[in-house]
Design a protein around this motif. Sequence first.
Motif, PDB file in Angstrom:
ATOM      1  N   ALA A  99      35.579  40.843  40.880  1.00  0.00           N
ATOM      2  CA  ALA A  99      35.270  40.812  42.307  1.00  0.00           C
ATOM      3  C   ALA A  99      34.389  42.000  42.693  1.00  0.00           C
ATOM      4  CB  ALA A  99      36.562  40.820  43.124  1.00  0.00           C
ATOM      5  N   ALA A 100      34.705  43.187  42.188  1.00  0.00           N
ATOM      6  CA  ALA A 100      33.928  44.385  42.526  1.00  0.00           C
ATOM      7  C   ALA A 100      32.501  44.268  42.006  1.00  0.00           C
ATOM      8  CB  ALA A 100      34.611  45.628  41.956  1.00  0.00           C
ATOM      9  N   ALA A 101      32.347  43.759  40.794  1.00  0.00           N
ATOM     10  CA  ALA A 101      30.998  43.592  40.238  1.00  0.00           C
ATOM     11  C   ALA A 101      30.182  42.636  41.104  1.00  0.00           C
ATOM     12  CB  ALA A 101      31.082  43.091  38.799  1.00  0.00           C
ATOM     13  N   LEU A 102      30.795  41.563  41.546  1.00  0.00           N
ATOM     14  CA  LEU A 102      30.094  40.603  42.405  1.00  0.00           C
ATOM     15  C   LEU A 102      29.778  41.219  43.763  1.00  0.00           C
ATOM     16  CD1 LEU A 102      28.987  37.792  43.007  1.00  0.00           C
ATOM     17  CD2 LEU A 102      31.314  37.102  43.625  1.00  0.00           C
ATOM     18  N   MET A 103      30.728  41.952  44.326  1.00  0.00           N
ATOM     19  CA  MET A 103      30.526  42.542  45.654  1.00  0.00           C
ATOM     20  C   MET A 103      29.378  43.548  45.677  1.00  0.00           C
ATOM     21  SD  MET A 103      34.313  42.907  47.293  1.00  0.00           S
ATOM     22  CE  MET A 103      35.223  43.485  45.884  1.00  0.00           C
ATOM     23  N   HIS A 104      29.123  44.209  44.561  1.00  0.00           N
ATOM     24  CA  HIS A 104      28.013  45.168  44.505  1.00  0.00           C
ATOM     25  C   HIS A 104      26.654  44.472  44.459  1.00  0.00           C
ATOM     26  CE1 HIS A 104      29.953  49.057  44.441  1.00  0.00           C
ATOM     27  NE2 HIS A 104      30.879  48.539  43.662  1.00  0.00           N
ATOM     28  N   VAL A 156      35.429  36.833  48.740  1.00  0.00           N
ATOM     29  CA  VAL A 156      35.178  36.994  47.300  1.00  0.00           C
ATOM     30  C   VAL A 156      36.510  37.111  46.555  1.00  0.00           C
ATOM     31  CG1 VAL A 156      34.274  38.594  45.564  1.00  0.00           C
ATOM     32  CG2 VAL A 156      32.865  37.962  47.522  1.00  0.00           C
ATOM     33  N   ARG A 157      37.388  37.986  47.030  1.00  0.00           N
ATOM     34  CA  ARG A 157      38.668  38.183  46.332  1.00  0.00           C
ATOM     35  C   ARG A 157      39.537  36.926  46.383  1.00  0.00           C
ATOM     36  NH1 ARG A 157      38.690  44.042  48.735  1.00  0.00           N
ATOM     37  NH2 ARG A 157      38.107  45.233  46.876  1.00  0.00           N
ATOM     38  N   SER A 158      39.573  36.252  47.512  1.00  0.00           N
ATOM     39  CA  SER A 158      40.376  35.024  47.628  1.00  0.00           C
ATOM     40  C   SER A 158      39.876  33.951  46.686  1.00  0.00           C
ATOM     41  CB  SER A 158      40.345  34.493  49.062  1.00  0.00           C
ATOM     42  OG  SER A 158      40.926  35.400  49.938  1.00  0.00           O
ATOM     43  N   ARG A 159      38.580  33.815  46.585  1.00  0.00           N
ATOM     44  CA  ARG A 159      38.009  32.779  45.719  1.00  0.00           C
ATOM     45  C   ARG A 159      38.173  33.134  44.242  1.00  0.00           C
ATOM     46  NH1 ARG A 159      34.676  28.851  47.945  1.00  0.00           N
ATOM     47  NH2 ARG A 159      34.811  28.840  50.199  1.00  0.00           N
ATOM     48  N   ILE A 160      38.095  34.429  43.918  1.00  0.00           N
ATOM     49  CA  ILE A 160      38.368  34.861  42.537  1.00  0.00           C
ATOM     50  C   ILE A 160      39.820  34.513  42.186  1.00  0.00           C
ATOM     51  CG2 ILE A 160      38.735  36.912  41.088  1.00  0.00           C
ATOM     52  CD1 ILE A 160      35.834  36.516  41.168  1.00  0.00           C
ATOM     53  N   LEU A 161      40.747  34.792  43.094  1.00  0.00           N
ATOM     54  CA  LEU A 161      42.160  34.453  42.861  1.00  0.00           C
ATOM     55  C   LEU A 161      42.360  32.949  42.700  1.00  0.00           C
ATOM     56  CD1 LEU A 161      44.349  36.712  45.177  1.00  0.00           C
ATOM     57  CD2 LEU A 161      44.399  36.553  42.692  1.00  0.00           C
ATOM     58  N   ALA A 162      41.554  32.156  43.405  1.00  0.00           N
ATOM     59  CA  ALA A 162      41.670  30.699  43.324  1.00  0.00           C
ATOM     60  C   ALA A 162      41.068  30.144  42.033  1.00  0.00           C
ATOM     61  CB  ALA A 162      41.000  30.051  44.524  1.00  0.00           C
ATOM     62  N   GLY A 163      40.446  31.017  41.236  1.00  0.00           N
ATOM     63  CA  GLY A 163      39.917  30.579  39.946  1.00  0.00           C
ATOM     64  C   GLY A 163      38.437  30.274  39.925  1.00  0.00           C
ATOM     65  N   GLU A 164      37.723  30.533  41.013  1.00  0.00           N
ATOM     66  CA  GLU A 164      36.276  30.283  41.014  1.00  0.00           C
ATOM     67  C   GLU A 164      35.564  31.384  40.234  1.00  0.00           C
ATOM     68  OE1 GLU A 164      34.283  29.223  44.672  1.00  0.00           O
ATOM     69  OE2 GLU A 164      36.209  28.652  45.543  1.00  0.00           O
ATOM     70  N   SER A 165      34.452  31.018  39.629  1.00  0.00           N
ATOM     71  CA  SER A 165      33.657  32.000  38.890  1.00  0.00           C
ATOM     72  C   SER A 165      32.771  32.771  39.859  1.00  0.00           C
ATOM     73  CB  SER A 165      32.783  31.291  37.847  1.00  0.00           C
ATOM     74  OG  SER A 165      31.721  30.614  38.487  1.00  0.00           O
ATOM     75  N   PRO A 166      32.336  33.979  39.468  1.00  0.00           N
ATOM     76  CA  PRO A 166      31.431  34.737  40.328  1.00  0.00           C
ATOM     77  C   PRO A 166      30.150  33.978  40.678  1.00  0.00           C
ATOM     78  CG  PRO A 166      32.365  36.185  38.678  1.00  0.00           C
ATOM     79  CD  PRO A 166      32.797  34.781  38.336  1.00  0.00           C
ATOM     80  N   ASP A 167      29.626  33.182  39.742  1.00  0.00           N
ATOM     81  CA  ASP A 167      28.416  32.399  40.037  1.00  0.00           C
ATOM     82  C   ASP A 167      28.673  31.342  41.100  1.00  0.00           C
ATOM     83  OD1 ASP A 167      26.795  33.812  38.280  1.00  0.00           O
ATOM     84  OD2 ASP A 167      27.223  32.468  36.603  1.00  0.00           O
ATOM     85  N   GLU A 168      29.835  30.705  41.044  1.00  0.00           N
ATOM     86  CA  GLU A 168      30.175  29.711  42.064  1.00  0.00           C
ATOM     87  C   GLU A 168      30.317  30.374  43.440  1.00  0.00           C
ATOM     88  OE1 GLU A 168      32.811  26.420  39.629  1.00  0.00           O
ATOM     89  OE2 GLU A 168      33.766  28.319  40.195  1.00  0.00           O
ATOM     90  N   ILE A 169      30.927  31.540  43.457  1.00  0.00           N
ATOM     91  CA  ILE A 169      31.111  32.259  44.721  1.00  0.00           C
ATOM     92  C   ILE A 169      29.761  32.697  45.277  1.00  0.00           C
ATOM     93  CG2 ILE A 169      32.165  34.281  45.807  1.00  0.00           C
ATOM     94  CD1 ILE A 169      34.342  34.062  43.567  1.00  0.00           C
TER      95      ILE A 169
END
Length: 143
Positions: free
Chosen positions: A42-47, A74-87
Amino acid sequence: MIRWLAAFFIAILALPVAAQDTMPPAPYAYSQLDNPQLEAEAAALMHTLRCIKCQSQSIADSDAPMAGDMRHQVRSRILAGESPDEIRRWLIARYGDYVSYEPEVSATTWPLFAVPVLIVLVVAGVLLRRLGQRRGSSEGQSS
């Protein structure tokens, strides 16, 4: 009577502004995930995502409420199992290409990639032409 109406309309117009400040932050806006691996993703994506309100900060660095909402998403979707690319694709579809620090070439962003190349080619062509004219005129003078 007119003063009361004016005060009433000003109060009505000010309600949306007051409502923004009273909303509690989203749960994951300012707290990290329990799983360190998921939080690192999540942090890598948020940056790599730009704050819509600040425009010069990533959502990881911004204190704007909008950035907090985006961090929560971002964090909620990561927890739901989505990939960073999907987010990332979801956020771009929702907020536009500007939200990403790593824009992709698309129908709306291709000028951002093509115009600098065209400018370099035009400048190179002008420089080569001028250098060619100088060489031609200096060779004609030395004969």
